[in-house]
Design a protein around this motif. Structure first.
Motif, short mmCIF file in Angstrom:
data_model
loop_
_atom_site.label_atom_id
_atom_site.label_comp_id
_atom_site.label_asym_id
_atom_site.label_seq_id
_atom_site.Cartn_x
_atom_site.Cartn_y
_atom_site.Cartn_z
N GLU A 186 0.82 -1.20 0.00
CA GLU A 186 0.00 0.00 0.00
C GLU A 186 0.86 1.26 0.00
O GLU A 186 0.56 2.24 -0.69
N ASP A 189 2.45 1.60 -3.42
CA ASP A 189 1.47 2.12 -4.39
C ASP A 189 1.31 3.63 -4.24
O ASP A 189 1.22 4.35 -5.24
N TYR A 190 1.26 4.09 -3.00
CA TYR A 190 1.08 5.52 -2.74
C TYR A 190 2.22 6.32 -3.38
O TYR A 190 2.00 7.30 -4.08
N THR A 342 -5.98 0.38 6.16
CA THR A 342 -5.82 1.69 5.53
C THR A 342 -6.79 2.69 6.14
O THR A 342 -7.98 2.40 6.28
N PHE A 352 -1.26 3.91 6.85
CA PHE A 352 -1.33 2.46 6.76
C PHE A 352 -0.84 1.89 8.09
O PHE A 352 0.26 2.20 8.54
#
Length: 403
Positions: A186, A189-190, A342, A352
């Motif tokens: 996560e 990806d951010y 999240t 996160f």
């Protein structure tokens, strides 16, 4: 009168000597640094300083006058060539100096690309010291083409600064995703989306085969997928290694850094260590933390224990990274997590939360200081959080501290 010698004039070394004087030590103190400048902050080097937003003097941790005023001998631009633990001496500049206690705050060295694949070409930079950044600065100009090797925080921060200066940036990461070693998918990806939005070309699962050059200067790169790329300069951000050469030569125990006991003492009773170069016991294992807060906290623990405090070092891990207009703040250590929750905030704000079973381990907070603060207090206090409440954006997260 005793004599405490500190080798390594970075964040940890400066913190040791300041704490010793603050706590009343009235013996001799000598701080030895290989660089020719007083102890300075490293994090702004590749950001505010490289961008021209911070003057050199503002990098200094303390004015140079502080050391003279506190009777601390600064030996700058000098390299220690040996330690004799039996005689309790160090050799520097051809001179032998006796010590009662020795503190190693030698830090870490950036991993470099082998010369066999072009790592020694002109225009290939690492980002660790003031001299590194001063050497790189003239290359970071609008319209230049940069290759960043490594998708960890060092590489991503370098990519952000270059992109802000109008450089055309390509970043390659041989792992399946950026930040794979240190963060959840996560978080990867951010930051992938953040960098892509600023024009950075991120290539994951692609290794560097070799750098290409002409007349001794880098001109591009060939990758393991067979593609080639033209580049005016290269920034290598593939991690760091603890600087343990002196410690090894002196016969100290090494285990992913200088091996310390719980009070930051090495295998020699008169030699201590702190910062990036040192590993210490933690939760039944052994870790080494690469962060400014850890360097300061360990250094102050060492100073106190030299003066007889007898305190165990208990780290409270936290880290940060600045990229574009996003501040990432990390609390805790995420090793062993099995679930990510999240919490979405407004705009670019998000966090996160890493859990192992029911236990909160760590928090990555992007532009969300409240989530970071709450997570850090819970982790430092050995508490956890209700994952359902964490993931509910309508829930007042501060209420977790009252539970």
């Amino acid at each position: 009168m005793g004599h405490i010698v500190v080798i390594g004039a970075g964040q940890a070394g400066a913190s040791v000597v300041a704490k010793l004087r603050k706590d009343g030590y009235d013996g001799k103190i000598t701080l030895i640094g290989a660089e020719p400048v007083p102890p300075y902050q490293r994090p702004p080097l590749s950001k505010a300083y490289l961008l021209g937003d911070m003057a050199l003097e503002r990098l200094y941790l303390r004015p140079e006058s502080f050391y003279a005023e506190n009777d601390i001998t600064l030996r700058l631009g000098q390299k220690v060539t040996g330690i004799d633990p039996v005689a309790q001496t160090v050799t520097v500049g051809g001179e032998t100096i006796a010590y009662d206690d020795l503190v190693l705050t030698t830090g870490s060295d950036p991993r470099r690309l082998p010369a066999a694949i072009g790592g020694d070409l002109e225009g290939v930079f690492t980002v660790r010291t003031l001299a590194d950044v001063d050497a790189m600065a003239p290359a970071v100009t609008e319209g230049a083409r940069a290759l960043i090797v490594g998708g960890g925080y060092i590489g991503l921060e370098a990519a952000a600064v270059c992109a802000k200066r109008g450089v055309k940036v390509t970043l390659v990461e041989m792992a399946d995703r950026i930040l794979q070693r240190v963060a959840a998918p996560e978080t990867s990806d951010y930051f992938r989306a953040l960098h892509s939005g600023h024009g950075v070309d991120i290539r994951e699962g692609v290794g560097l085969e070799r750098l290409l050059g002409g007349d001794g200067r880098v001109t591009g790169a060939r990758f393991t997928d067979g593609t080639e790329l033209a580049a005016d300069f290269v920034v290598v951000g593939v991690g760091i290694a603890p600087t343990t050469v002196l410690a090894e030569a002196a016969g100290l125990e090494i285990d992913n850094g200088i091996k310390l006991d719980g009070r930051c003492r090495s295998s020699d009773p008169h030699i201590w260590a702190a910062g990036d170069c040192a590993s210490f016991p933690y939760q039944g294992g052994r870790i080494r933390l690469e962060s400014v807060p850890n360097a300061i906290d360990m250094a102050e623990c060492v100073a106190g224990n030299i003066l007889g405090d007898g305190e165990e070092y208990v780290p409270k891990p936290w880290f940060w990274s600045d990229q574009y207009d996003v501040k990432l703040q990390i609390a805790g250590l995420n090793a062993g997590y099995d679930r990510i929750v999240t919490r979405q905030g407004a705009g670019q704000s998000a966090s996160f939360w890493y859990f192992r079973g029911a236990q909160l381990l760590a928090v990555d907070a992007m532009n969300d200081p409240r989530a970071y603060m709450v997570g850090k207090r819970l982790i430092d206090g050995g508490k956890t959080a209700n994952p359902d409440q964490v993931g509910d954006p309508e829930f007042d997260i501060k209420a977790l501290m009252r539970a």
